[in-house]
Scaffold this motif. Structure first.
Motif, mmCIF file in Angstrom:
data_model
loop_
_atom_site.group_PDB
_atom_site.id
_atom_site.type_symbol
_atom_site.label_atom_id
_atom_site.label_comp_id
_atom_site.label_asym_id
_atom_site.label_seq_id
_atom_site.Cartn_x
_atom_site.Cartn_y
_atom_site.Cartn_z
ATOM 1 N N GLN A 30 2.720 -12.504 -39.026
ATOM 2 C CA GLN A 30 3.481 -10.849 -39.362
ATOM 3 C C GLN A 30 3.140 -9.460 -39.470
ATOM 4 O OE1 GLN A 30 6.613 -13.053 -42.600
ATOM 5 N NE2 GLN A 30 4.946 -11.575 -43.489
ATOM 6 N N ARG A 76 5.688 -9.041 -36.284
ATOM 7 C CA ARG A 76 6.809 -9.543 -36.794
ATOM 8 C C ARG A 76 6.941 -9.092 -38.168
ATOM 9 N NH1 ARG A 76 9.719 -13.611 -39.408
ATOM 10 N NH2 ARG A 76 7.615 -14.600 -40.096
ATOM 11 N N TRP A 104 11.354 -9.887 -35.414
ATOM 12 C CA TRP A 104 10.697 -9.498 -33.905
ATOM 13 C C TRP A 104 11.650 -8.037 -33.678
ATOM 14 C CZ3 TRP A 104 6.530 -10.665 -31.955
ATOM 15 C CH2 TRP A 104 5.907 -12.082 -32.592
ATOM 16 N N SER A 105 11.109 -7.075 -33.211
ATOM 17 C CA SER A 105 11.896 -5.890 -32.622
ATOM 18 C C SER A 105 11.185 -4.852 -32.393
ATOM 19 C CB SER A 105 12.526 -4.972 -33.381
ATOM 20 O OG SER A 105 12.745 -4.214 -33.495
ATOM 21 N N PRO A 147 11.300 -1.755 -35.266
ATOM 22 C CA PRO A 147 11.329 -2.845 -36.101
ATOM 23 C C PRO A 147 11.651 -2.180 -37.689
ATOM 24 C CG PRO A 147 8.991 -3.146 -36.288
ATOM 25 C CD PRO A 147 9.724 -2.183 -35.113
#
Length: 488
Positions: free
Chosen positions: A439, A442, A446-447, A450
């Motif tokens: 984390q 993520r 996930w990006s 984000p």
């Protein structure tokens, strides 16, 4: 449309997001569910009349280290934006010139780590002085924490912007050699003394992770390095004053504020840009989200909670080692092995009878709080309702016999009370979600960006976005800059 942007939530991330947009000339509305702005950055009279307690954040080192505060709000320390003044007690204080009327108060010693039958380990502002006192671990401290501090703000900025082009790629790579390790691995491979291992474990335990987990060494190194780079101050007069100063700056730029209103759904808001300082759990109830993104938010893992106690004392804590009295922050838990065991039990969903305790002595730095107030918490499983008062006080008594005789009043907050105080502290999770390696990137999905959600013009900025928990405002900073790029 009266506002160009609406920011929901006024924790440090929400405040920084609102300021960033307002400074860019946008018409911004800031909405806060509670009557008082600040999120966890608030102060109250919790024990006795006239005594100021920080309910949430107390030590705000990252507010001096973070570019969101350092460059855009409180001036740049590297450019001389921080001047030294003397407090009533003769201790050094840092008064910030420019946008904010806020004073950061430093104790004579940044942090202390008591040990049974040994002198406490003291973390001074000077890295060399701290390292020298560690004897055989002098070189180890200089090669890990000292090297991180020497890399300075470029490395800090790189670590607080993990998805951006690094400002200090070489320093970041060197940091990663040690930082990617579990704390227990680094300590056993590099440090040789009980003192060196213990003090770094106390730093790493701020991550609220099992210290056998990857990147816990990095958390410890980064946090310890800020003690050398900027110090570990409290806000003179209480953390609420920092929040109030940020709100005042925002209003001076033409920003509008509404408190005491909880936004239930995004359809209440009319603006091209919406930035939400809320958790994934709250966002799930506020919007109609695409199924794939919704599933990603539902998989987001909360972190453990904390159980917090505030005390009013009739005098200073009677530490066995008198040097600890001069420390702003104290880590209680004994050796690395003891702290690692405590955090492993917590990570497994159990309550340690001898928990790692993070304690703050505001009076060591700031005599304006009205008396000898004390603040401490231990880590517990998320949502725990177990009363840990005796366990916490037992750890204090272990290193300060007679402590309980000094107590005039106490105020306790379990995980439910913390969430009631601030809805972002779900289950008492003060970090906005598990700070694990998975984390770390993520967060919450996930990006490559984000902070952007699938909804046009809607962004997340809470500590559930990179770089995670702390009074640094970087989630808000990144979200607002992303929003500005989309509307410029």
């Amino acid at each position: 449309m009266r506002h160009d942007a609406v920011v929901v939530g006024s924790g440090p991330n929400g405040l920084i997001a609102a300021l960033t947009l307002a400074e860019a000339g946008r018409r911004v509305l800031l909405i806060e569910a509670e009557q008082t702005f600040g999120g966890a950055l608030r102060s109250r009279e919790l024990t006795l009349p006239g005594l100021t307690h920080d309910v949430g954040a107390a030590v705000v080192a990252m507010a001096l280290a973070s570019p969101a505060f350092r460059d855009r709000v409180v001036g740049n320390p590297t450019a001389g934006g921080v001047r030294q003044a003397r407090g009533e007690s003769g201790r050094a204080h840092s008064a910030i010139r420019g946008a904010l009327e806020v004073e950061f108060a430093h104790a004579p010693i940044e942090a202390a780590h008591p040990l049974d039958g040994r002198p406490a380990v003291l973390v001074h502002r000077e890295a060399g002085r701290t390292a020298a006192a560690l004897g055989r671990d002098r070189a180890a401290w200089e090669a890990t924490v000292g090297a991180t501090a020497r890399a300075g703000f470029p490395l800090i900025d790189t670590l607080l912007s993990p998805l951006s082009v690094p400002r200090a790629p070489v320093s970041a790579a060197r940091f990663g050699v040690f930082g990617a390790l579990p704390l227990t691995t680094l300590a056993r491979r590099v440090f040789r003394t009980v003192e060196g291992r213990a003090v770094l474990a106390g730093m790493a335990a701020h991550s609220v992770l099992d210290l056998r987990a990857p990147i816990t060494a990095g958390y410890g190194m980064l946090l310890a390095s800020t003690a050398h780079l900027v110090g570990w101050p409290v806000v003179r007069g209480g953390s609420q004053r920092l929040a109030d100063a940020l709100v005042a700056r925002f209003r001076a730029l033409g920003g509008e504020t509404v408190s005491g209103h909880r936004v239930r759904h995004l359809r209440e808001l009319e603006a091209a840009t919406v930035i939400l300082d809320v958790t994934p759990r709250q966002f799930l109830t506020m919007a109609d989200l695409p199924p794939r993104y919704r599933r990603g938010l539902e998989r987001y893992r909360l972190g453990p909670g904390v159980f917090k106690v505030d005390w009013a004392l009739d005098g200073p804590v009677p530490w066995l080692d008198p040097a600890v009295a001069a420390a702003g922050t104290v880590h209680l838990g004994g050796t690395m092995e003891e702290i690692a065991l405590s955090e492993a039990e917590m990570a497994a969903g159990r309550h340690s009878p001898r928990p790692y305790v993070l304690l703050v002595q505001p009076y060591a730095a700031d005599p304006t709080r009205g008396g000898h107030t004390l603040w401490a918490y231990c880590h517990v499983p998320n949502g725990s309702r177990v009363d840990m008062t005796d366990a916490i006080e037992g750890q204090i008594e272990r290193f300060a016999p007679g402590f309980r005789d000094r107590v005039l009043a106490r105020h306790v907050m379990d995980t439910a009370a913390l969430e009631s105080f601030d809805a972002n502290l779900v289950g008492g999770d003060i970090g906005g979600g598990m700070a694990s390696l998975g984390q770390f990137v993520r967060r919450p999905v996930w990006s490559p960006a984000p902070w952007r959600t699938p909804l046009p013009g809607v962004f997340l900025c809470s500590s559930a976005t990179p770089p995670g928990g702390g009074t640094h405002g970087m989630g808000g900073y990144h979200a607002a800059r992303l929003a500005l790029r989309g509307t410029s």
